[in-house]
Design a protein around this motif. Structure first.
Motif, PDB file in Angstrom:
ATOM      1  N   GLU A   1      43.205  43.579  41.209  1.00  0.00           N
ATOM      2  CA  GLU A   1      41.886  43.153  41.666  1.00  0.00           C
ATOM      3  C   GLU A   1      41.074  42.538  40.529  1.00  0.00           C
ATOM      4  OE1 GLU A   1      39.980  46.456  43.548  1.00  0.00           O
ATOM      5  OE2 GLU A   1      41.682  46.842  44.873  1.00  0.00           O
ATOM      6  N   ALA A   2      41.288  43.009  39.299  1.00  0.00           N
ATOM      7  CA  ALA A   2      40.543  42.472  38.161  1.00  0.00           C
ATOM      8  C   ALA A   2      40.831  40.990  37.962  1.00  0.00           C
ATOM      9  CB  ALA A   2      40.893  43.255  36.893  1.00  0.00           C
ATOM     10  N   TRP A   3      42.059  40.584  38.208  1.00  0.00           N
ATOM     11  CA  TRP A   3      42.445  39.188  37.987  1.00  0.00           C
ATOM     12  C   TRP A   3      42.295  38.340  39.246  1.00  0.00           C
ATOM     13  CZ3 TRP A   3      43.228  36.480  33.716  1.00  0.00           C
ATOM     14  CH2 TRP A   3      43.957  35.295  33.748  1.00  0.00           C
ATOM     15  N   SER A  28      48.227  37.413  31.437  1.00  0.00           N
ATOM     16  CA  SER A  28      48.053  36.085  32.015  1.00  0.00           C
ATOM     17  C   SER A  28      49.372  35.332  31.981  1.00  0.00           C
ATOM     18  CB  SER A  28      47.001  35.307  31.223  1.00  0.00           C
ATOM     19  OG  SER A  28      47.074  33.918  31.522  1.00  0.00           O
ATOM     20  N   ARG A  48      37.594  47.848  36.143  1.00  0.00           N
ATOM     21  CA  ARG A  48      38.010  46.557  36.688  1.00  0.00           C
ATOM     22  C   ARG A  48      37.341  45.410  35.934  1.00  0.00           C
ATOM     23  NH1 ARG A  48      36.568  45.907  42.825  1.00  0.00           N
ATOM     24  NH2 ARG A  48      34.507  45.848  41.862  1.00  0.00           N
ATOM     25  N   ALA A  50      39.219  42.618  33.558  1.00  0.00           N
ATOM     26  CA  ALA A  50      39.023  41.192  33.815  1.00  0.00           C
ATOM     27  C   ALA A  50      38.610  40.470  32.541  1.00  0.00           C
ATOM     28  CB  ALA A  50      37.975  40.999  34.908  1.00  0.00           C
ATOM     29  N   VAL A 104      40.859  37.500  30.793  1.00  0.00           N
ATOM     30  CA  VAL A 104      40.341  36.132  30.827  1.00  0.00           C
ATOM     31  C   VAL A 104      39.876  35.685  29.446  1.00  0.00           C
ATOM     32  CG1 VAL A 104      38.613  34.595  31.831  1.00  0.00           C
ATOM     33  CG2 VAL A 104      39.672  36.367  33.239  1.00  0.00           C
TER      34      VAL A 104
END
Length: 574
Positions: free
Chosen positions: A156-158, A270, A68, A72, A76
């Motif tokens: 959940e990571a984002w 994204s 995770r 992320a 990002v």
């Protein structure tokens, strides 16, 4: 990053867009050392073997936490895109695809061509709100599709927990043209003039509230035109003002990447990523993908979804699956995919957070129901009460009366008068004197007005002899339940299955998608459900279509079985 030039430090302009600054960001390499859990880097995109997570959590919480965090970082600060190979079991994808193809066929038969903001109606095929439609049409497949922990970890990571999932199925038919490169949620839906009115912090915030994704529902070689991406382009602060500019479109065409996919693979990226669907150059491949938009609990989804309806549709099957050994953590992923995870907005007159900072959400109720093994009717009642607590009361007659009385007599006196009358909402209730509309019991009575209701023994006799009111033929019994219910109880011998979701399409002789067993509007038709309630609404709907001789079964299949009448197992799906 910082904008190279701007007339106002808080706001950007399309005239400030700098292609050189954009290229400097986009052309940075993706370092494999930054992604140790990835199996490889594919055209700058970290690629992971997600098949071990496709059926749910493995129990290795340490690996899950590390994955995770790595996803992320990739989304990002890295290329802004990840590829999860085998994220959803291909068998579950194929079963879901069959439901979607049936829905598309029904749409075509009705003459409804679904378009979108990049393709005119007829160029593509769309199933809007595919999430809810799959949940209602085939809860068992919905569970196998959404139990995936690969998808849950990416979400959940984002976004963290309590995210809101929506889905739309898109089919790009042979010859389908490519899109123009663009950005999406939410600033990407605005014109340049509108976007310039938002401060730059809103431009930075907008993509953080949504994660985009796609699950491949067929094998997609590059010749089929899978989506084109420009890794690292999400980092350009003025991207929502740049994507329409010709020089940026040309740069995208020269530097974009295109990832071939196999059935069950998932891509997450994204919304600020420059991307565009590709040209389907094949003559016979209908490129089908399920497009995911996962919104933060604190953001806005783009599509209206009846999540209470989804929960009620999925819960009985999910409860049964958990009792039969489905991992509880996998079931929690299913809950997250269908139930509203956040308690707000709510009506704080009725839904006050007495035991904490927030009242319970739909997901809280559904998880509690699974943990405590509630029967489906108990959860349905809890959800109804939950929905009533969330509904604003300002539009109720009671509140208009209160406002009028306040103006006439003063707040304290008017409030006391209405409280004494029992018509002001107190502690979660609306007084009946101010109610608008009708109750569900009244709706049921209206539906049953003008339709015949068979008792079990009466219907059995009619099926055996073909006797009954004109026309003198054997009734066609239509079972409107989902597959799980049919397999659980069995079916009335000789009945056919037409799920409630597609009942009208399959019964209207003019739809072009009529079930072969439905011959004409003069045919005698009997609808059956579990207990004899939903079947009444279904029969009333067929009566509106023009069927002259419609009926339903009192007590439903449960009543038929309780009367000692035979039931048979449904035929396995083809």
């Amino acid at each position: 990053m910082r904008v190279t030039s701007r007339r106002d430090a808080a706001f950007g302009s399309r005239h400030d867009c700098d292609l050189d600054a954009f290229a400097a960001l986009v052309e940075q390499p993706t370092d494999p050392a930054d992604y140790p859990l990835a199996t490889r880097i594919t055209q700058g995109v970290p690629t992971y073997d997600a098949a071990p997570l496709a059926h749910g959590p493995t129990g290795d919480t340490e690996h899950r936490t590390a994955l995770r965090a790595e996803l992320a970082a990739a989304l990002v600060d890295g290329p802004g895109i990840v590829l999860l190979e085998g994220a959803v079991p291909p068998a579950a994808v194929d079963r879901a695809s069959q439901v979607f193809w049936d829905l598309i066929a029904a749409q075509r038969a009705q003459g409804g061509l679904a378009g979108d903001h990049f393709a005119k109606p007829g160029a593509n095929d769309r199933v809007w709100n595919a999430l809810e439609k799959l949940a209602v049409a085939d809860p068992d497949t919905f569970i196998d599709y959404h139990r995936s922990d690969a998808v849950a970890v990416a979400c959940e990571a984002w976004l963290g927990p309590r995210y809101q999932l929506t889905e739309q199925v898109n089919v790009v038919n042979p010859g389908g043209e490519a899109q123009h490169p663009h950005r999406d949620y939410h600033m990407g839906f605005l014109t340049d003039d509108e976007a310039e009115r938002f401060p730059l912090q809103a431009h930075r915030l907008s993509p953080l509230l949504t994660l985009q994704g796609a699950i491949a529902h067929c094998d997609m070689g590059t010749e089929t035109g899978p989506t084109m991406y420009l890794p690292h382009s999400h980092k350009y602060e003025l991207g929502y003002l740049a994507w329409r500019r010709p020089e940026f479109i040309e740069y995208f065409a020269q530097h974009r990447v295109q990832l071939p996919l196999r059935t069950g693979d998932a891509v997450f990226f994204s919304p600020a990523m420059f991307h565009a669907a590709g040209h389907n150059r094949t003559a016979d491949v209908h490129r089908i993908a399920n497009l995911l938009q996962i919104s933060s609990a604190f953001g806005r989804a783009t599509e209206a979804v009846d999540r209470a309806r989804m929960v009620n549709a999925v819960y009985p099957t999910l409860r049964s699956r958990v009792a039969s050994g489905l991992d509880r953590a996998a079931a929690a992923n299913v809950v997250a995919s269908c139930a509203e995870g956040y308690a707000f907005p709510t009506n704080l007159d009725r839904d006050q957070p007495v035991d904490g900072l927030a009242p319970p959400s739909q997901a809280d109720l559904m998880n509690r129901a699974l943990d405590e093994d509630w029967p489906p009717e108990q959860l349905r009642q809890e959800l109804d009460q939950h929905g009533e607590r969330h509904r604003s009361a300002v539009g109720e007659d009671d509140w208009y009366r209160l406002a009028d009385a306040v103006r006439a007599a003063g707040t304290r006196r008017a409030g006391a008068e209405l409280l004494d009358a029992g018509t002001v909402p107190v502690g979660g209730g609306i007084g009946q004197p101010g109610r608008r509309g009708i109750t569900v019991d009244e709706m049921l009575a209206e539906a049953r007005d003008g339709i015949r209701r068979f008792g079990p023994a009466e219907l059995a006799a009619a099926l055996e002899t073909g006797a009954g009111s004109a026309p003198d033929d054997q009734p066609l019994v239509i079972d409107i339940r989902d597959r799980d219910d049919r397999e659980r109880t069995g079916m009335i011998p000789g009945s056919i299955s037409i799920p409630l979701l597609v009942l009208e399409w399959r019964c209207d002789p003019a739809s072009g998608a009529t079930n072969p067993a439905v011959k004409s509007l003069d045919q005698r038709v009997v609808t059956v459900c579990n207990e004899g309630y939903t079947s009444s609404f279904a029969a009333a709907s067929l009566k509106r279509l023009g069927f002259e001789h419609v009926a339903d079964l009192e007590g439903g299949v449960e009543g038929w079985g309780a009367a000692g009448l035979p039931l048979v197992q449904p035929s396995p799906p083809a």
